[in-house]
Design a protein around this motif. Structure first.
Motif, mmCIF file in Angstrom:
data_model
loop_
_atom_site.group_PDB
_atom_site.id
_atom_site.type_symbol
_atom_site.label_atom_id
_atom_site.label_comp_id
_atom_site.label_asym_id
_atom_site.label_seq_id
_atom_site.Cartn_x
_atom_site.Cartn_y
_atom_site.Cartn_z
ATOM 1 N N SER A 49 0.838 -1.201 0.000
ATOM 2 C CA SER A 49 0.000 0.000 0.000
ATOM 3 C C SER A 49 0.874 1.252 0.000
ATOM 4 O O SER A 49 1.915 1.302 0.637
ATOM 5 C CB SER A 49 -0.931 0.011 1.222
ATOM 6 O OG SER A 49 -0.199 -0.042 2.434
ATOM 7 N N ALA A 50 0.444 2.277 -0.736
ATOM 8 C CA ALA A 50 1.180 3.545 -0.809
ATOM 9 C C ALA A 50 0.184 4.682 -0.984
ATOM 10 O O ALA A 50 -0.532 4.720 -1.986
ATOM 11 C CB ALA A 50 2.181 3.517 -1.972
ATOM 12 N N PRO A 51 0.091 5.610 -0.010
ATOM 13 C CA PRO A 51 0.807 5.565 1.270
ATOM 14 C C PRO A 51 0.359 4.367 2.105
ATOM 15 O O PRO A 51 -0.695 3.797 1.853
ATOM 16 C CB PRO A 51 0.427 6.891 1.934
ATOM 17 C CG PRO A 51 -0.906 7.231 1.323
ATOM 18 C CD PRO A 51 -0.838 6.762 -0.091
ATOM 19 N N THR A 52 1.176 4.024 3.076
ATOM 20 C CA THR A 52 0.929 2.821 3.848
ATOM 21 C C THR A 52 -0.426 2.879 4.553
ATOM 22 O O THR A 52 -0.765 3.867 5.197
ATOM 23 C CB THR A 52 2.038 2.604 4.896
ATOM 24 O OG1 THR A 52 3.297 2.566 4.227
ATOM 25 C CG2 THR A 52 1.825 1.303 5.643
ATOM 26 N N SER A 53 -1.191 1.820 4.413
ATOM 27 C CA SER A 53 -2.426 1.673 5.175
ATOM 28 C C SER A 53 -2.238 0.535 6.168
ATOM 29 O O SER A 53 -1.321 -0.289 6.041
ATOM 30 C CB SER A 53 -3.618 1.405 4.253
ATOM 31 O OG SER A 53 -3.424 0.222 3.493
ATOM 32 N N TYR A 54 -3.123 0.491 7.166
ATOM 33 C CA TYR A 54 -2.956 -0.449 8.271
ATOM 34 C C TYR A 54 -4.261 -1.217 8.500
ATOM 35 O O TYR A 54 -5.347 -0.643 8.538
ATOM 36 C CB TYR A 54 -2.573 0.303 9.551
ATOM 37 C CG TYR A 54 -1.240 1.009 9.414
ATOM 38 C CD1 TYR A 54 -0.047 0.353 9.707
ATOM 39 C CD2 TYR A 54 -1.173 2.329 8.962
ATOM 40 C CE1 TYR A 54 1.171 0.992 9.558
ATOM 41 C CE2 TYR A 54 0.044 2.973 8.812
ATOM 42 C CZ TYR A 54 1.213 2.296 9.115
ATOM 43 O OH TYR A 54 2.425 2.931 8.967
#
Length: 380
Positions: A49-54
């Motif tokens: 994922s970009a930007p990082t997802s959680y």
């Protein structure tokens, strides 16, 4: 033997096999402290994922407990307020603001600190309380004081410590100011990073005591330092090998800024490969040279943005296989970075363990190999 007990024992064995420094007393702590009480639900980054997802991993769901006893950092809060149990979506964006550090690093930190029973220890950053619990198991509740900046995080840690039958002294406040009651300590360990060594620490740790802390900054580079306190307000130390990073202490984080707008400036060829800043030590050298600059980008396309003056530097690859840099504002950021990187390269690009730090009431300086070698002042 229940599942959690079995997983704790397996984690302790795995850490020992992987070479984590672990005296029998610390191995006993890993086997005794139930990490699941301290992590609860947590976040895992979504691969790719970009930007990082959680993705939230909720307490009790399949794989949750096995994740708790992995040797991984488990993110427990985003953006200073979002916890995994608060999220109804499958994934969420945010910046990690609290976590349970990977157990192998926690144990290495305690080992490097050299804390023994009888030492009075001040911990800066209670976080989830897991590291605090390990320390209390090894040293005793009465030897350990832990300070947490975030009251919500601190309350959760206090509840977890109580549930695990530990009772160290806990304080909610700004740990960079030290113990608000003015205690005296033999050791100080920080589980957050700082831009410089806070002076209250140097007055609360007794001469002959030690401070273990990660130095970081707005360029997102990190270096772990072990300092010996030599007198009130004075210390000297060395940086340790390895790649250790922690979230920066909130009072030392960069101030809010507007959305980045690239501005025109003076263009010239770059005298260094911008990708040198992607090197663990190279990025740290750049941060020492431009300590008020936030670093963005990677490879040939680096951006430095000085949040105090608005100065900018941005690099790009040119048509001849080299690089150009455009600089804007009163501070020539790339000039400073180039000079620092050249000094580092002339010394053979040494790793961080060849650097040291000297702290006095008049300033703080990082130096290469010897105190009279190349040096950079920290932004106190």
């Amino acid at each position: 033997m229940n599942t959690a007990t079995r997983l704790r024992a397996a984690l302790a064995d795995r850490l020992a096999e992987d070479g984590t420094p672990m005296e029998p007393e610390w191995g006993s702590a890993v086997r005794a402290v139930p990490r699941e009480l301290f992590t609860g639900s947590y976040f895992r980054p979504v691969a790719g994922s970009a930007p990082t997802s959680y993705r939230p991993v909720r307490e009790g769901e399949p794989g949750w407990l096995e994740g708790v006893y992995s040797d991984e950092t488990l993110i427990t809060q985003l953006d200073g307020r979002i916890r995994a149990d608060d999220v109804s979506e499958e994934a969420v964006h945010g910046s990690p603001s609290s976590s349970s550090t990977l157990p192998s690093l926690v144990l290495r930190m305690w080992h490097r600190l050299g804390a023994e029973p009888g030492h009075r220890v001040l911990e800066i950053g209670t976080g989830t309380g897991y590291s605090t619990a390990l320390g209390a198991h090894r040293l005793g509740d009465g030897s350990l004081t832990s300070i947490e900046y975030d009251p919500v995080v601190g309350a959760a840690a206090a509840a977890a410590l109580k549930a695990a039958n530990f009772a160290p002294r806990l304080v909610i406040g700004d740990g960079l100011r030290g113990d608000p009651d003015g205690g005296r300590y033999d050791r100080l360990i920080a589980t957050c990073s700082v831009r410089y060594i806070p002076l209250p620490w140097l007055h609360q740790v007794e001469p002959g005591g030690r401070i273990l802390v990660t130095l970081s900054g707005w360029g997102y580079a990190n270096a772990l330092a072990l300092l010996d306190v030599t007198g009130p307000g004075e210390a000297t130390g060395r940086f340790l090998p390895g790649c250790t990073s922690f979230m920066i202490a909130r009072p030392h984080d960069r101030p809010p800024r507007p959305t980045l707008a690239l501005l025109p400036g003076e263009e010239r060829p770059s005298r260094i490969d911008p990708a040198k800043l992607d090197d663990w030590t190279g990025g740290w050298i750049a941060q020492l040279a431009a300590p008020s600059a936030e670093r963005l980008g990677a490879g040939a396309e680096q951006i430095l943005w000085d949040v105090s003056t608005g100065s900018q530097a941005r690099t790009a690859r040119d048509h001849d296989g080299g690089w150009t840099v455009v600089q804007h504002g009163p501070v020539r950021l790339w000039d400073r970075v180039e000079q620092a990187v050249h000094r580092w390269q002339a010394a053979g690009e040494p790793r961080q363990e060849e650097f040291g730090i000297t702290v006095s009431p008049t300033g703080q300086q990082v130096w290469l190999r010897t105190e009279d070698g190349p040096g950079w002042d920290l932004p106190i």
